[in-house]
Scaffold this motif. Structure first.
Motif, mmCIF file in Angstrom:
data_model
loop_
_atom_site.group_PDB
_atom_site.id
_atom_site.type_symbol
_atom_site.label_atom_id
_atom_site.label_comp_id
_atom_site.label_asym_id
_atom_site.label_seq_id
_atom_site.Cartn_x
_atom_site.Cartn_y
_atom_site.Cartn_z
ATOM 1 N N PRO A 105 0.798 -1.229 0.000
ATOM 2 C CA PRO A 105 0.000 0.000 0.000
ATOM 3 C C PRO A 105 0.830 1.279 0.000
ATOM 4 N N GLY A 106 2.132 1.167 0.229
ATOM 5 C CA GLY A 106 2.957 2.359 0.332
ATOM 6 C C GLY A 106 2.966 2.897 1.747
ATOM 7 N N PRO A 107 3.631 3.993 2.022
ATOM 8 C CA PRO A 107 4.247 4.872 1.018
ATOM 9 C C PRO A 107 5.496 4.282 0.365
ATOM 10 N N HIS A 128 11.775 -0.729 10.328
ATOM 11 C CA HIS A 128 10.433 -0.402 10.798
ATOM 12 C C HIS A 128 9.861 0.881 10.209
ATOM 13 N N THR A 129 10.653 1.583 9.410
ATOM 14 C CA THR A 129 10.124 2.783 8.764
ATOM 15 C C THR A 129 10.050 2.624 7.256
ATOM 16 N N GLN A 130 10.240 1.403 6.761
ATOM 17 C CA GLN A 130 10.127 1.183 5.319
ATOM 18 C C GLN A 130 8.975 0.200 5.073
ATOM 19 N N VAL A 131 9.215 -0.878 4.380
ATOM 20 C CA VAL A 131 8.146 -1.856 4.162
ATOM 21 C C VAL A 131 8.067 -2.756 5.393
ATOM 22 N N THR A 132 6.909 -2.760 6.020
ATOM 23 C CA THR A 132 6.744 -3.476 7.283
ATOM 24 C C THR A 132 5.625 -4.502 7.181
ATOM 25 N N LEU A 133 5.584 -5.385 8.157
ATOM 26 C CA LEU A 133 4.491 -6.360 8.202
ATOM 27 C C LEU A 133 3.152 -5.654 8.379
ATOM 28 N N GLU A 134 3.176 -4.488 8.998
ATOM 29 C CA GLU A 134 1.931 -3.731 9.155
ATOM 30 C C GLU A 134 1.331 -3.391 7.791
ATOM 31 N N GLN A 135 2.190 -3.241 6.792
ATOM 32 C CA GLN A 135 1.698 -3.000 5.433
ATOM 33 C C GLN A 135 1.452 -4.325 4.694
ATOM 34 N N VAL A 136 2.321 -5.283 4.932
ATOM 35 C CA VAL A 136 2.253 -6.536 4.177
ATOM 36 C C VAL A 136 1.024 -7.360 4.556
ATOM 37 N N ALA A 137 0.758 -7.482 5.850
ATOM 38 C CA ALA A 137 -0.318 -8.385 6.284
ATOM 39 C C ALA A 137 -1.669 -8.004 5.674
ATOM 40 N N PRO A 138 -2.088 -6.737 5.755
ATOM 41 C CA PRO A 138 -3.343 -6.397 5.083
ATOM 42 C C PRO A 138 -3.254 -6.563 3.566
ATOM 43 N N ALA A 139 -2.073 -6.329 3.002
ATOM 44 C CA ALA A 139 -1.932 -6.427 1.544
ATOM 45 C C ALA A 139 -2.157 -7.850 1.050
ATOM 46 N N VAL A 140 -1.701 -8.823 1.810
ATOM 47 C CA VAL A 140 -1.871 -10.215 1.381
ATOM 48 C C VAL A 140 -3.127 -10.840 1.992
ATOM 49 N N GLY A 141 -3.801 -10.080 2.853
ATOM 50 C CA GLY A 141 -5.051 -10.569 3.430
ATOM 51 C C GLY A 141 -4.860 -11.580 4.537
ATOM 52 N N SER A 142 -3.845 -11.371 5.365
ATOM 53 C CA SER A 142 -3.603 -12.325 6.452
ATOM 54 C C SER A 142 -3.673 -11.632 7.814
ATOM 55 N N MET A 174 -3.961 -3.574 11.575
ATOM 56 C CA MET A 174 -3.561 -4.872 11.014
ATOM 57 C C MET A 174 -4.709 -5.873 11.023
ATOM 58 N N GLY A 175 -5.899 -5.374 11.337
ATOM 59 C CA GLY A 175 -7.088 -6.223 11.220
ATOM 60 C C GLY A 175 -7.346 -7.127 12.394
#
Lengths: 410, 197
Positions: A105-107, A128-142, A174-175
């Motif tokens: 989702p970015g940024p 922790h200020t770049q691509v994080t699991l906080e962005q990845v988990a919703p992106a992959v739906g987990s 993170m859902g």
């Protein structure tokens, strides 16, 4: 040899936005008649689909491809790269039954197509200020993950309440809002509490200016405030524990007794200040005032009394194995550097335990700082785990693969 | 043709993490370049030196990152190779792992030793590495964490090279980054220096 006083030139960024080409008739029609009417039209006639971005087994899916149906067709309209291994995977992703594919989702790395392992535990090492699991988990739906910012400690009382207050926003994003933090805990909070009070000691003693903890002056003031709040909550829990031990005529560990005394002596001053601190605020913004600087001696007492309790806990941490407890208990803690090394080892042992639990429990994602993934890799990863360096090679690989497909899309 | 090797010392300050000093070497031969980070920092940290908006590099922000920075020790050497004529660069991590990267950011890392064009006149004259040098002052400005920042950049330039670049917080904060060239050798770079071994 003399060089011109200019910077070298190089090609413009290859990873900019998608390569925009003119919209085809279907796209123009969509903008003219609106999304809903267009959707109705598409439902009747599958032909005028705008899509250039779906790939299956490396081959772009044509606009009239019969494999697109009412479920997959929407994927073909948003100009994001999707790269599937086969039809079944595309259909599964479209119907929301995958948990390893998605767009960031970015940024950072916005709209990058990511692919993790469909089986086993995906281990994500992050900055922790770049691509994080906080962005990845919703992106992959987990929502099946454990994550470093969440605690795996079995705690209750004020400690648990304070931790939940500090992490509820991230849990929600993170859902898993309203869930049990421990179900998603990636490490222990206690090494962090110990480090934080160690790092704050020079500020509390006056050796370092409290102004450094202001938002405008740096980054440490924010986590410092977060973990000071949890520290105070835990100190109050220890004071309660001491009171119960005394009430039942049981022996009280001296370190806990000393901390309970500090809590009793300074509760009137510290309680309203610390519990009044906002979530995600910077400690220096409130502490660096004439009124609140008067609290520094009390805070120093808290830090000094808290450290022995944390050192004792490390050697008997119920979240670790007995061998790990023994190893930690045997580490020297006499100097700042020695304590720092012990806190670091303490954390890594929790990451090891979290990994063991993740494999046993079928957890799909374990997120942590890259330094800790490197530690786990140095120890040898168990079978069924899949490491991803989201600070370097793997995120670059995802970005480059996405950019390559954008370039060849027609 | 460009042919130069520069040894650098990069020091980052972000209290309460201890200052981190990193020796670096940059080779240029024509359009090709190589960067070696002698501390073994990760790709993101090396690139962050030249991409982070405040100019301090990729500094710790979370408690975990402060802890990692406090416990950090040298990890070996990280090497990066690239060519201005190619979009692809190569990274070799201290572990020996090699992978392809986008060359744009790495070229910026390698290019940090070349002086940009300044829109203002130099503010002082100095001498460094036996060369007459001019000091320029500029600012980086923007917003970070919802507040305005202003970083003061002092750049010492001689013969088109940046021999020193110091970034400090113009508002008095403690973070800083200092890049100093400790050795500059023109004409000594060979094909072997640019070839991954």
């Amino acid at each position: 040899m003399r060089l011109r006083a200019t910077a070298p030139t190089h090609r413009p960024a290859a990873r900019g936005g998608p390569e925009e080409s003119s919209l085809d008739a279907a796209s123009a029609l969509q903008s003219r008649i609106g999304n809903r009417a267009f959707g109705d039209l598409v439902a009747r006639n599958p032909v005028p689909t705008v899509q250039r971005w779906i790939f299956i087994a490396g081959t772009q899916v044509g606009r009239r491809d019969a494999r697109l149906d009412a479920t997959t067709r929407p994927l073909a309209r948003d100009r994001k790269v999707r790269d599937y291994v086969d039809d079944a995977e595309m259909n599964a992703h479209a119907s929301g039954t995958t948990d390893y594919l998605g767009h960031l989702p970015g940024p950072t790395s916005r709209n990058t197509w990511v692919r993790f392992s469909p089986t086993g535990v995906n281990l994500l090492g992050e900055n922790h200020t770049q691509v994080t699991l906080e962005q990845v988990a919703p992106a992959v739906g987990s929502t099946n993950f454990t994550y470093e910012p969440f605690s795996r400690d079995v705690v209750g009382g004020a400690t648990a309440t304070a931790m939940d207050t500090e992490t509820s926003g991230r849990m929600t994003r993170m859902g898993v809002g309203g869930g049990n933090q421990r179900d998603h805990g990636g490490e222990s909070v206690f090494p962090k509490l110990a480090y934080n009070m160690e790092a704050l000691t020079p500020y509390f003693s006056g050796a370092s200016p409290v102004s450094e903890l202001r938002r405008r002056n740096g980054y440490f003031g924010q986590p410092a405030q977060r973990y000071l709040k949890v520290t105070w909550a835990h100190a109050k829990d220890v004071a309660l524990e001491v009171a119960m031990l005394q009430a039942t005529a049981q022996a009280v560990p001296p370190a806990k007794q000393a901390l309970a005394t500090v809590v009793a002596n300074h509760r009137a001053a510290l309680e309203p200040y610390i519990t009044g601190l906002a979530v995600d605020g910077w400690l220096g913004d409130t502490l660096d005032t004439r009124r609140n600087r008067a609290l520094l001696p009390a805070l120093l007492d808290l830090a000094n009394a808290f450290m022995p309790v944390m050192i004792a806990r490390a050697g008997a941490d119920p979240g670790l194995s007995s061998a790990q407890q023994t190893a930690l208990g045997g580490m020297p803690t006499g100097t700042h550097a020695e304590r720092g090394a012990m806190f670091s080892a303490w954390r890594n042992m929790h990451f090891e335990q979290a990994l063991t639990d993740a494999v046993a429990n079928g957890v799909r994602y374990q997120g942590m700082g890259m330094a800790h993934l490197a530690h786990l890799q140095s120890q040898g990863l168990p079978g069924g785990t899949h490491p991803f360096d989201m600070t370097a090679a793997d995120i670059q690989g995802f970005e480059r693969a996405t950019a390559r497909l954008r370039r060849i899309a027609r | 043709m460009r042919n130069v090797r520069l040894d650098l010392l990069v020091t980052r300050t972000a209290p309460p993490a201890p200052a981190l000093s990193t020796p670096m070497t940059i080779w240029w031969l024509g359009e090709r370049y190589r960067v070696r980070d002698g501390y073994g920092r990760g790709y993101a940290e090396i690139v962050g030196d030249v991409t982070e908006p405040r100019g301090f590099g990729l500094v710790p922000r979370t408690i975990g990152e402060f802890m990692d920075a406090t416990a950090s020790t040298p990890r070996g050497e990280t090497d990066l190779w690239g060519d201005l004529a190619s979009p692809d660069a190569m990274v070799r991590e201290p572990s020996g792992r090699e992978w392809e990267a986008d060359s744009v950011d790495i070229a910026r890392v390698a290019g940090q030793v070349f002086a940009p064009r300044f829109s203002t006149a130099p503010t002082a004259r100095d001498s460094r590495l036996g060369r007459d040098a001019w000091e320029y002052r500029s600012f980086l400005e923007g917003r970070d964490n919802g507040v305005k920042f202003r970083s003061l950049v002092r750049t010492l330039v001689a013969d088109g090279y940046v021999l020193m670049r110091e970034v400090t917080d113009a508002r008095g904060g403690p973070m800083s980054r200092l890049m100093e060239v400790t050795e500059l050798d023109e004409g000594s770079v060979t094909e072997g220096d640019l070839r991954p071994s």
